[in-house]
Design a protein around this motif. Structure first.
Motif, short mmCIF file in Angstrom:
data_model
loop_
_atom_site.label_atom_id
_atom_site.label_comp_id
_atom_site.label_asym_id
_atom_site.label_seq_id
_atom_site.Cartn_x
_atom_site.Cartn_y
_atom_site.Cartn_z
N TYR A 61 40.41 35.96 27.78
CA TYR A 61 40.20 35.29 29.07
C TYR A 61 38.82 34.64 29.11
O TYR A 61 38.68 33.47 29.49
CB TYR A 61 40.34 36.29 30.23
N GLN A 119 35.36 30.67 41.33
CA GLN A 119 36.81 30.74 41.47
C GLN A 119 37.28 29.47 42.17
O GLN A 119 36.59 28.93 43.02
CB GLN A 119 37.18 31.93 42.36
N ALA A 124 46.50 32.52 39.34
CA ALA A 124 45.83 33.42 38.41
C ALA A 124 45.93 32.91 36.97
O ALA A 124 46.94 32.32 36.57
CB ALA A 124 46.44 34.81 38.50
N ASP A 125 44.92 33.16 36.22
CA ASP A 125 44.95 32.88 34.78
C ASP A 125 45.62 34.03 34.03
O ASP A 125 46.08 33.85 32.92
CB ASP A 125 43.53 32.72 34.25
N VAL A 126 45.62 35.18 34.65
CA VAL A 126 46.17 36.35 33.98
C VAL A 126 47.27 36.99 34.84
O VAL A 126 47.04 37.28 36.02
CB VAL A 126 45.08 37.41 33.70
N GLU A 185 42.47 38.78 42.00
CA GLU A 185 42.27 37.56 41.21
C GLU A 185 43.32 37.39 40.11
O GLU A 185 43.49 36.29 39.60
CB GLU A 185 40.84 37.45 40.66
N ASN A 207 46.67 36.47 43.02
CA ASN A 207 46.24 35.08 43.05
C ASN A 207 47.38 34.17 42.59
O ASN A 207 47.87 34.30 41.48
CB ASN A 207 45.02 34.95 42.11
N PHE A 221 38.18 42.69 36.40
CA PHE A 221 39.10 41.92 37.22
C PHE A 221 39.36 42.71 38.50
O PHE A 221 39.28 43.94 38.50
CB PHE A 221 40.46 41.72 36.53
N1 URA Z 1 39.83 35.00 37.66
C1 URA Z 1 40.79 34.14 38.04
O1 URA Z 1 40.54 33.19 38.77
N2 URA Z 1 42.06 34.37 37.64
C2 URA Z 1 42.38 35.40 36.82
O2 URA Z 1 43.56 35.55 36.49
C3 URA Z 1 41.37 36.27 36.42
C4 URA Z 1 40.10 36.05 36.85
#
Ligand code: URA
Ligand code: URA
Length: 300
Positions: free
Chosen positions: A283, A55, A138-140, A179, A135, A175
């Protein structure tokens, strides 16, 4: 009594029993064991995926302002925004809109800018402005509808019964809440949990847009009809919108059922499970292609 009828009676009764328990503050039980089996959400642990890329620093650590309002904060400080409200100058719709043009550079600054917002009437009835949690990078991102009673109490999104189910769904696709980033279309609770009104969605729109700009998620998951329709500017049903990725200003957006819908209707569990698995797969694919991309390959 036929089997079908007695099963649906049982489901109704157990859901009602859980709802009552939760109202009484019994937090741990939120899905009856019978329903649990009907929702194929395998419990998977984080450690099962230790092979994933590290991460980024700070990932998984919710920003301080986004911490549960009750957690680690003295009770007296809990309602700082509310306590100030009666004497605060009213922030007009116009000022909320002009705030939009002055670009803020952090979620914290965005929170500071809007947490006393009274751009719509909900600003006068809320207990807490429920901004978002998780987060910052965050990616999501998960987007729900609006805070409910418990969220309004605690200042945190998705902490009630639907929230607990969301947490479990997240865990089931490996998840954690920390995160990803979790927020809602509306930041203030509509009285009696009525549907958001179009003018409320419009008044709140700038905040969510800014959150998305700052978090820069790679994937957005719209939870339920209100979130899906507000984000996609569509009137179609979840049924019509789910199961595929849409484009939200260059970000892949998936629509699925709202967790509270799942609590009411067990038939939504299977499609929801399919949707969130699709989200997880995408993802993983994104992470994988990030890893494969060589650092020097970036276009400057
Ligand atoms: N891990 C991350 O760092 N961000 C996400 O949104 C999901 C998994
Ligand atoms: N339902 C939502 O849509 N959002 C929350 O935060 C809680 C319940």
């Amino acid at each position: 009594m036929n089997t079908q009828a007695s099963l649906s009676d049982l489901i109704r009764q157990t859901v009602e029993a859980v709802r009552q328990e939760e109202e009484q503050g019994i937090e741990s039980l939120y899905l009856p064991a019978g329903l649990d089996g009907a929702l194929p959400l395998p419990e998977r642990t984080r450690s099962a995926r230790s092979g994933r890329p590290a991460q980024p620093a700070g990932a998984g650590r919710p920003a301080g302002y986004a911490q549960p309002a009750g957690a680690g904060r003295p009770a007296g400080a809990r309602r700082a925004d509310q306590a100030n409200q009666p004497n605060q100058p009213v922030q007009s719709v116009q000022s909320a809109q002009s705030a939009q043009s002055a670009q803020v550079t952090s979620l914290e600054a965005l929170y500071a800018k809007y947490h006393r917002c009274t751009a719509c009437a909900l600003g006068f009835t809320r207990k807490h402005f429920v901004f978002g949690t998780g987060n910052e990078h965050a990616d999501v991102m998960f987007v729900g509808e609006a805070p409910g009673a418990q969220e309004d109490e605690q200042g945190q999104p998705f902490v009630g019964q639907a929230g607990k189910l969301l947490t479990r769904i997240l865990n089931a696709i490996d998840f954690t809440r920390d995160e990803v980033y979790i927020t809602n279309i509306l930041k203030c609770r509509p009285p009696n949990n009525r549907d958001p009104m179009p003018e409320e969605v419009d008044a709140c729109d700038a905040i969510l847009k800014e959150q998305i700009r700052l978090v820069r998620p790679r994937l957005i998951c719209a939870l339920g009809r209100v979130a899906a329709q507000a984000l996609l500017k569509e009137n179609s049903s979840i049924r019509a919108l789910r199961g595929r990725f849409h484009d939200y200003h260059g970000i892949k957006l998936l629509v699925t059922y709202h967790p509270s819908g799942l609590l009411r209707n067990a038939a939504y569990k299977r499609p929801t499970w399919e949707d969130v698995q699709m989200l997880r797969k995408e993802y993983d694919r994104i992470v994988q292609s990030d890893v494969q991309a060589t650092p020097g390959a970036e276009v400057s």
